[in-house]
Scaffold this active site. Structure first.
Site, PDB file in Angstrom:
ATOM      1  N   ARG A 104      39.700  45.802  52.753  1.00  0.00           N
ATOM      2  CA  ARG A 104      38.740  46.887  52.566  1.00  0.00           C
ATOM      3  C   ARG A 104      38.033  47.174  53.892  1.00  0.00           C
ATOM      4  NH1 ARG A 104      36.666  49.240  47.971  1.00  0.00           N
ATOM      5  NH2 ARG A 104      37.572  47.704  46.583  1.00  0.00           N
ATOM      6  N   THR A 108      33.717  52.229  55.578  1.00  0.00           N
ATOM      7  CA  THR A 108      34.038  53.270  54.596  1.00  0.00           C
ATOM      8  C   THR A 108      34.342  52.700  53.206  1.00  0.00           C
ATOM      9  OG1 THR A 108      36.385  53.108  55.104  1.00  0.00           O
ATOM     10  CG2 THR A 108      35.094  54.703  56.396  1.00  0.00           C
ATOM     11  N   ASP A 203      35.671  32.709  44.765  1.00  0.00           N
ATOM     12  CA  ASP A 203      36.641  33.454  45.571  1.00  0.00           C
ATOM     13  C   ASP A 203      37.987  32.738  45.512  1.00  0.00           C
ATOM     14  OD1 ASP A 203      38.260  34.177  47.929  1.00  0.00           O
ATOM     15  OD2 ASP A 203      36.546  35.455  48.389  1.00  0.00           O
ATOM     16  N   ASP A 206      39.669  31.821  48.922  1.00  0.00           N
ATOM     17  CA  ASP A 206      38.999  30.701  49.598  1.00  0.00           C
ATOM     18  C   ASP A 206      39.297  29.374  48.899  1.00  0.00           C
ATOM     19  OD1 ASP A 206      37.856  32.083  51.672  1.00  0.00           O
ATOM     20  OD2 ASP A 206      35.951  32.416  50.643  1.00  0.00           O
TER      21      ASP A 206
HETATM   22  N1  URA Z   1      37.939  38.155  43.960  1.00  0.00           N
HETATM   23  C1  URA Z   1      37.763  36.815  43.784  1.00  0.00           C
HETATM   24  O1  URA Z   1      38.434  36.015  44.441  1.00  0.00           O
HETATM   25  N2  URA Z   1      36.847  36.407  42.906  1.00  0.00           N
HETATM   26  C2  URA Z   1      36.096  37.238  42.162  1.00  0.00           C
HETATM   27  O2  URA Z   1      35.282  36.788  41.353  1.00  0.00           O
HETATM   28  C3  URA Z   1      36.290  38.630  42.354  1.00  0.00           C
HETATM   29  C4  URA Z   1      37.218  39.046  43.255  1.00  0.00           C
END
Ligand code: URA
Length: 212
Positions: A104, A108, A203, A206
């Protein structure tokens, strides 16, 4: 919601609880995410067509079943989608693997495609687009836009596969690509103000790669 399946298998639900737990190590997260990928592959391939084949057992000739129809492609959205691929390929080893990389744009908020590599016969394949988290739906929609607009893949040949979906993401994806089937292991409550799914698992990228 049409064309949308929550896979309620007890093994999947159990393993999902493991990866939701913030105390789960990177090693375990990675292993269990692949295991869920394999179990999801089992569920999403339930409708693959079969044809008769005549073979000989050590005792007699017999007519049995084998897979027929379209060949398969798994297309992870980078990078978190990679976390499910090994498990899926373990179950469907002849599937080809394509990749779609998106990010992303900071100012923008536009989604930019930075890497796309697909099997050259992608239009003839049944395609499983993979991303563990369906949050706003932005990446999923952009990846499906690429496949349907630029690479001429038919929506009915595409299944979107995720582990955790937010209602907002499902709604957006269904509105943008009504012909694409969606399979998720869980439908969670909602997005928070930062776009994370609640209760979610954090995430996914991660946690798979041990970054952050
Ligand atoms: N992407 C992720 O890795 N976790 C989320 O909760 C939302 C988007």
């Amino acid at each position: 919601m049409a064309n949308f399946t929550v896979v309620n298998h007890p093994l999947i639900q159990h393993k999902l609880t493991i990866i939701r737990d913030k105390n789960t190590s990177t090693k375990a997260f990675r292993e269990v995410t692949n295991e869920i990928g394999m179990l999801m592959a089992y569920e999403i391939t339930r409708d693959l067509p079969l044809e008769d084949v005549v073979i000989e057992t050590p005792l007699v000739e017999t007519t049995q079943k084998q897979l027929a129809g379209k060949k398969l492609a798994i297309v992870p959205i980078l990078r978190a989608g990679l976390g499910m691929v090994d498990g899926m390929v373990d179950l469907i080893p002849s599937a080809r693997v394509g990749h779609i990389g998106l990010y992303r744009e900071h100012d923008t908020l536009d989604i930019v495609e930075y890497f796309v590599k697909l099997p050259q016969d992608i239009t003839e394949r049944r395609i499983f687009v993979v991303d563990p988290m369906l949050a706003t739906g932005g990446s999923a929609i952009a990846a499906l836009d690429q496949l349907t607009n630029k690479y001429n893949c038919k929506p009915e040949n595409i299944t979107f596969v995720c582990l955790v979906a937010a209602p907002e993401g499902i709604k957006a994806l269904q509105a943008a690509h009504p012909g694409v089937a969606i399979f998720t292991a869980a439908l969670d409550d909602r997005l928070n103000e930062n776009g994370y799914i609640l209760p979610g698992l954090g995430d996914a990228g991660d946690r798979i790669f041990g970054t952050k």
